[in-house]
Design a protein around this motif. Sequence first.
Motif, short mmCIF file in Angstrom:
data_model
loop_
_atom_site.label_atom_id
_atom_site.label_comp_id
_atom_site.label_asym_id
_atom_site.label_seq_id
_atom_site.Cartn_x
_atom_site.Cartn_y
_atom_site.Cartn_z
N SER A 60 0.81 -1.22 0.00
CA SER A 60 0.00 0.00 0.00
C SER A 60 0.85 1.27 0.00
O SER A 60 0.43 2.30 -0.52
CB SER A 60 -0.94 0.00 1.21
N ARG A 103 1.46 2.23 -3.55
CA ARG A 103 0.28 2.44 -4.40
C ARG A 103 0.06 3.93 -4.58
O ARG A 103 -0.07 4.67 -3.61
CB ARG A 103 -0.94 1.79 -3.78
N LYS A 147 -1.97 7.30 -6.19
CA LYS A 147 -3.21 7.88 -6.69
C LYS A 147 -2.92 9.29 -7.19
O LYS A 147 -2.17 10.04 -6.55
CB LYS A 147 -4.29 7.91 -5.61
N GLU A 154 -6.08 6.30 -10.95
CA GLU A 154 -5.24 5.09 -10.97
C GLU A 154 -4.21 5.12 -12.09
O GLU A 154 -3.04 4.77 -11.89
CB GLU A 154 -6.12 3.85 -11.11
N ASP A 205 1.04 8.51 -2.32
CA ASP A 205 0.97 7.08 -1.98
C ASP A 205 0.16 6.91 -0.69
O ASP A 205 -0.23 7.90 -0.04
CB ASP A 205 2.38 6.48 -1.87
N ASP A 206 -0.12 5.67 -0.34
CA ASP A 206 -0.98 5.41 0.83
C ASP A 206 -0.31 5.78 2.13
O ASP A 206 -0.99 5.86 3.16
CB ASP A 206 -1.41 3.94 0.85
#
Length: 453
Positions: free
Chosen positions: A263, A266, A268, A287, A313-314
């Motif tokens: 995560s 990841r 966004k 995405e 990122d997360d």
Amino acid sequence: MKRQALLFSLVFYLGPVICQISYSIPEEMPSGSLVGNIAQDLGLDTKRLKSGRARVYTGDGVEYIELNGERGFLLIKERIDREAICRQTTPCALHFQIILENPMEFYSVTVEIIDINDNPPTFEKSEVTFKISESAVIGGKFVLDRAIDLDVGKNGLQKYELKPTDNFVLKGDSQGSGTEKAEMILQKPLDREKEESISLVLTAFDGGDPQMSGTIRIFITVLDANDNAPVFTQSTYTATVFENAPEGTVVTSVSASDADHGSNGRIKYSITNSLDQAHALFQINEESGEIKLIGNIDYENARNYHINIRASDDGGLTDSCKVIVEVVDINDNKPTINIMSKSNMISEHSKTNTVVAMMNVQDPDSNENGKVHCFINDNTHLSIKAASNNFYSLVTDSDLDRERASEYNITVTCSDEGVPSLSSKRAAIGPSMAAFVNAEKCTSPLDFHTGRQ
């Protein structure tokens, strides 16, 4: 109030007198305020203004300035908001003409609108939240929302200030667009066990006198472990789009990478606030980073857009980039023919080059799409001459004989150089103005009668 008048050289033609004069006034002056003594500056007697029925001509624009013919003064007719007229464009100016008759003359007037500090820096949001790992490295950067200031020059956005500075300091650098990019830099390690949340205030200042400011609150939640921030492959992306592009058109794509796994790696994507409201016209896939058109764009309203993109990122780390979208003009505007003044009757003894009508022709398209050529129908004993940029005079080019022709019906045709070319006409039958529209042409009247003196 500071006012400045500049009188430029006169340029004479075989027709109306052409003269350019300029004034400078601050915005937001109340109605009735003096702009300048136009009669004195042009060397005209007020009697000439009355006999010539002097008036202000703005084409299809809003008439912010009016003429007091009794005193020969230009006055504020409607309060002027520089930001509403010109947005971020500088210098900002109003352009209009003073028209006189008997004989026909016109004078071009430019009124520069000087910015005053009447807008504070503002943030689109009142607060923003970050989630930052306690393992974030010293020197890690966190992109902050930008402030927007509608004023220009020193009255526009100048600097940011961040308080308190226990864990973070502010780094600002100019991106050359009149706004500042602000980033928080971590200067002291975070410890979630000691402090789970941090509250900061970011203040944006302009350079006006008195100085104005705006604030946004920053709330930070301290998380566990995220070692690497996203990094865009480019700091600036460029793209082009035609002004008639339909909604859903893919403009470009951006891409960032993150060395973390799971995560924390990841990413966004999002569009942050933008000075020219680009977020209302463009949408990004959070995405994939693909940017699509979601509104109608018009080259005549805006020739480019600057879109600010954030990758998060997360773990709460971010990076930013800018996407510059250039709008490509198409030939979607016909020339507009405006009759500034015309004569309905003329003596058969009139000399060659007597002015019969004056016209203003506008085409807002660019380059060849906006270059206009005008001509009239043959066998009318008249010709059309360019008086100055966008202005034309219809003049007699041979002797008139009432016994041979007592009246003329004149059609003016103006075409641009676009492909395909677009054109407009103005025509009439009888002395009164009339208009009609067909498939590709716009028409209305020009007519005069010959008479004896």
